[in-house]
Enzyme design. Sequence first.
Site: not given
Length: 282
Positions: A117, A138, A150, A188
């Site tokens: 992450s 991801h 991702e 994120n």
Amino acid sequence: MSRAAVIGAGTMGNGIAHVFAQHGWSVTLIDTVPAALEKATATIRTNLDRQVKKGTLAPEAPAEVLGRIATATALEAAAGASLVVEAASENPAVKFGVFEQLDRIAGPEAILATNTSSISITEIAARTRRPGQVIGMHFMNPVPVMQLVEVIRGHATTDATTRMVMATAAALGKTPVEVNDYPGFVSNRVLLPMINEAIFCVMEGVAAPDAIDTVMKLGMAHPMGPLALADFIGLDVCLAILEVLHKGLGDDKYRAAPLLRKMVAAGYLGRKSGRGFYEYAK
Ligand code: NAD
């Protein structure tokens, strides 16, 4: 038949193994902890049965899917895989060690992907002699349900590697999105500042947590408010990702809210500890 290895059988690893096997891949799920492998297999079985009950999977499918998943405790079992997806604990030392070993174990053509992450794909790739074949893949939690993958290109990731991983994610029924390797990627980088700002709003007394979440749900059509989402992710994980953004991008706009630090220090970690911005029955 295409063969994948998944490293780490925790929350994400079981879901990744499930999705690959459901789409016809032969999968070796590897974890150093035997109990994690048993728990992952049981979780996959429960989730497949749920899909059958919902009518999205044929009744005979669970046995076939489970039959395509082998388990192992040693990384050597990844030897025959054309694609390895690493989903071990989010700890740079663990990931660097795993990639150094995988580079020796996996065939020369194999692509090594990581589900990290927040750790730099470029740094992970630099631990191998094949940085062009290292990439971020991801997946989102829960993996069998969430649509997005991702796909993160490290500095040296080749076009061929990227094309192969984008095509694989699409063949798994997911929607891949290509991004470049900068701290937090896109997911994120955009999500955590929103969560952090919501926490500053609580800290400054702008509004109570449920009021903030209601504004974002009803006003912005978010399915879940940012504070409920923070509790779901884990407040310690949110803090760790904010530290990566702050350090990696060097901008104080990513400074974690002092209230977030205080809650983590107090052991209020969200759902998993029974208490965060909300309380949860354990
Ligand atoms: P987890 O703690 O549930 O599982 C990690 C597993 O890795 C454990 O079973 C552990 O025994 C195993 N492991 C540790 N070291 C290992 C090694 N050297 N070899 C083999 N197995 C090893 O973690 P998780 O939540 O599944 O997260 C895994 C990865 O996915 C992390 O990089 C995390 O950042 C990322 N991720 C997590 C989420 C999420 O919502 N949980 C979402 C997206 C990405």
